[in-house]
Write an enzyme that holds these catalytic residues in place. Structure first.
Site, PDB file in Angstrom:
ATOM      1  N   GLY A  11     -13.849  -3.245 -10.916  1.00 46.25           N
ATOM      2  CA  GLY A  11     -12.668  -2.460 -11.289  1.00 46.25           C
ATOM      3  C   GLY A  11     -12.251  -2.740 -12.729  1.00 46.25           C
ATOM      4  O   GLY A  11     -12.816  -3.614 -13.396  1.00 46.25           O
ATOM      5  N   ILE A  38     -14.107  -6.914   0.810  1.00 48.22           N
ATOM      6  CA  ILE A  38     -13.068  -7.898   1.183  1.00 48.22           C
ATOM      7  C   ILE A  38     -12.509  -7.666   2.589  1.00 48.22           C
ATOM      8  O   ILE A  38     -11.700  -8.459   3.062  1.00 48.22           O
ATOM      9  CB  ILE A  38     -11.915  -7.984   0.142  1.00 48.22           C
ATOM     10  CG1 ILE A  38     -11.204  -6.634  -0.026  1.00 48.22           C
ATOM     11  CG2 ILE A  38     -12.410  -8.551  -1.183  1.00 48.22           C
ATOM     12  CD1 ILE A  38      -9.845  -6.738  -0.721  1.00 48.22           C
ATOM     13  N   ALA A  61      -8.709  -3.558  -4.635  1.00 46.92           N
ATOM     14  CA  ALA A  61      -7.643  -2.823  -3.946  1.00 46.92           C
ATOM     15  C   ALA A  61      -8.060  -1.371  -3.794  1.00 46.92           C
ATOM     16  O   ALA A  61      -8.968  -0.896  -4.474  1.00 46.92           O
ATOM     17  CB  ALA A  61      -6.341  -2.904  -4.744  1.00 46.92           C
ATOM     18  N   ASP A 103       4.133  -2.749  -9.028  1.00 49.92           N
ATOM     19  CA  ASP A 103       5.531  -2.319  -9.133  1.00 49.92           C
ATOM     20  C   ASP A 103       5.913  -1.353  -8.005  1.00 49.92           C
ATOM     21  O   ASP A 103       7.086  -1.148  -7.728  1.00 49.92           O
ATOM     22  CB  ASP A 103       5.775  -1.645 -10.495  1.00 49.92           C
ATOM     23  CG  ASP A 103       4.794  -0.515 -10.790  1.00 49.92           C
ATOM     24  OD1 ASP A 103       3.659  -0.550 -10.259  1.00 49.92           O
ATOM     25  OD2 ASP A 103       5.146   0.403 -11.559  1.00 49.92           O
ATOM     26  N   TYR A 126       0.597   3.453  -0.350  1.00 51.35           N
ATOM     27  CA  TYR A 126       0.027   2.474  -1.293  1.00 51.35           C
ATOM     28  C   TYR A 126       0.992   1.291  -1.454  1.00 51.35           C
ATOM     29  O   TYR A 126       0.606   0.124  -1.296  1.00 51.35           O
ATOM     30  CB  TYR A 126      -0.248   3.149  -2.641  1.00 51.35           C
ATOM     31  CG  TYR A 126      -0.637   2.190  -3.746  1.00 51.35           C
ATOM     32  CD1 TYR A 126      -1.860   1.528  -3.723  1.00 51.35           C
ATOM     33  CD2 TYR A 126       0.225   1.940  -4.819  1.00 51.35           C
ATOM     34  CE1 TYR A 126      -2.222   0.642  -4.737  1.00 51.35           C
ATOM     35  CE2 TYR A 126      -0.130   1.069  -5.838  1.00 51.35           C
ATOM     36  CZ  TYR A 126      -1.345   0.415  -5.796  1.00 51.35           C
ATOM     37  OH  TYR A 126      -1.694  -0.463  -6.797  1.00 51.35           O
ATOM     38  N   LYS A 130       0.425  -2.543  -0.135  1.00 47.09           N
ATOM     39  CA  LYS A 130       0.375  -3.643  -1.103  1.00 47.09           C
ATOM     40  C   LYS A 130       1.433  -4.706  -0.760  1.00 47.09           C
ATOM     41  O   LYS A 130       1.194  -5.904  -0.913  1.00 47.09           O
ATOM     42  CB  LYS A 130       0.592  -3.115  -2.533  1.00 47.09           C
ATOM     43  CG  LYS A 130      -0.541  -2.253  -3.077  1.00 47.09           C
ATOM     44  CD  LYS A 130      -1.836  -3.014  -3.352  1.00 47.09           C
ATOM     45  CE  LYS A 130      -1.737  -4.004  -4.478  1.00 47.09           C
ATOM     46  NZ  LYS A 130      -3.054  -4.664  -4.731  1.00 47.09           N
TER      47      LYS A 130
END
Ligand SMILES: NC(=O)c1ccc[n+]([C@@H]2O[C@H](COP(=O)([O-])OP(=O)(O)OC[C@H]3O[C@@H](n4cnc5c(N)ncnc54)[C@H](OP(=O)(O)O)[C@@H]3O)[C@@H](O)[C@H]2O)c1
Length: 284
Positions: A11, A38, A61, A103, A126, A130
């Site tokens: 990434g 993962i 991610a 954020d 999302y 997270k």
């Protein structure tokens, strides 16, 4: 020599971090998605057994915000549950675990920078997935460091700067929303701060470039730096019509980072270096 495992190494942040740590003489074991998924708990355990690192940094991610809304199972699996697997494996081997977050765990209705311990209230799959990743990994392993960042761009990957760069090549008008505010962050600056945080106490840290702007202001700065003739025009989020809501304001306070002696340069300086490097790489 300290050993570091980096997951998600294909990434934009992963690639940058591998280079930063190698340049600083860490022994780096990078794992792309193809080399280590993962969500595969057994493979994580085997990988840590084989590499025996001092640090495990997860940059992997499911980052496509709109696609997460449609592929909810995978969003929760990759962003929520997989960090738990990584944290458990790190704890078993007494490896320091660093996990990257966002954020988007905040609702975005504040008008001043979010502190590390402000209430979270994600509005998207999302963001929710997270946040679960943050919580699961901290529950699994108290030595976990969570690094929240925002508006990330690097040399390789799909991101806002590369999109505006491409659009700026044509004389067309570019419409960009002017009612969402945040802090653009260069992967290099984030990577350097992550390296510094390896020796700091665990916990949640906010790491972005300093200062803030709207997406419109960010686009205008990119076009100005490129000395392009393209015209950037403001548009409201409502008129632009995004499929998934975005936080209106997601500027992150650096209080904890600064109290640990780490300071970030402003986003304009980061952008200038990024664009100059891009120019060098293209042979101009
Ligand atoms: N980009 C932003 O603006 C932004 C803002 C705030 C926070 N963040 C966070 O910062 C971190 C790094 O983001 P980034 O921009 O570097 O993202 P990125 O470029 O999308 O990189 C993420 C990497 O993870 C890989 N990946 C996906 N599923 C995986 C799995 N199951 N196992 C292993 N690897 C997997 C992806 O591979 P594929 O591409 O092949 O799926 C990709 O190479 C992430 O935690 C992200 O949530 C990003």
């Amino acid at each position: 020599m300290k050993k570091v495992v980096i997951t998600g190494a294909g990434g934009q942040l992963g690639k940058e971090l591998v280079q930063i740590l190698k340049d600083d003489h860490y022994m780096v074991h990078p794992f792309t998605k193809q080399q280590l998924d993962i969500t595969d708990r057994k493979k994580i355990d085997e990988m840590l057994e084989q590499t025996n690192p001092d640090f495990l940094i997860n940059t992997a991610a499911f980052t496509q915000v709109d696609t997460c809304e449609k592929d909810i199972d995978n969003a929760y699996l990759i962003n929520g549950i997989a960090p738990y697997y990584l944290a458990c494996a790190a704890k078993a081997k007494k490896v320091k675990f660093i996990h990257i977050s966002t954020d988007y765990v905040f609702a975005g209705n504040k008008t001043e920078p979010y502190l590390e311990d402000d209430d979270t209230d994600p509005k998207t799959i999302y963001g929710k997935s997270k946040l679960l990743g943050e919580e699961f990994s901290q529950v699994a392993y108290e030595e976990t460091t969570i690094i929240r960042t925002s508006w990330l761009y690097g040399h390789e990957g799909k991101n806002f700067v590369n999109t505006i760069k491409r659009l700026a090549d044509s004389p067309k008008e570019i419409h960009v929303v002017d009612d969402q505010f945040g802090s653009p962050t260069y992967t290099k600056d984030l990577g350097i701060a992550i390296k510094q945080l390896l020796s700091k106490p665990p916990g949640i840290y906010h790491v972005t470039n300093s200062g803030s702007c709207s997406w419109f202001e960010f686009a205008r700065e990119i076009v100005e730096c490129l000395q392009s003739e393209a015209i950037v025009s403001p548009i409201s989020t409502d008129r632009y019509g995004l499929a998934t809501p975005r936080p209106k304001y997601s500027v992150l306070s650096h209080k904890k980072l600064n109290s640990n002696g780490i300071y970030m340069r402003n986003w304009q300086k980061g952008l200038q270096e990024f664009l100059a490097k891009e120019d060098d790489n293209s042979g101009n």
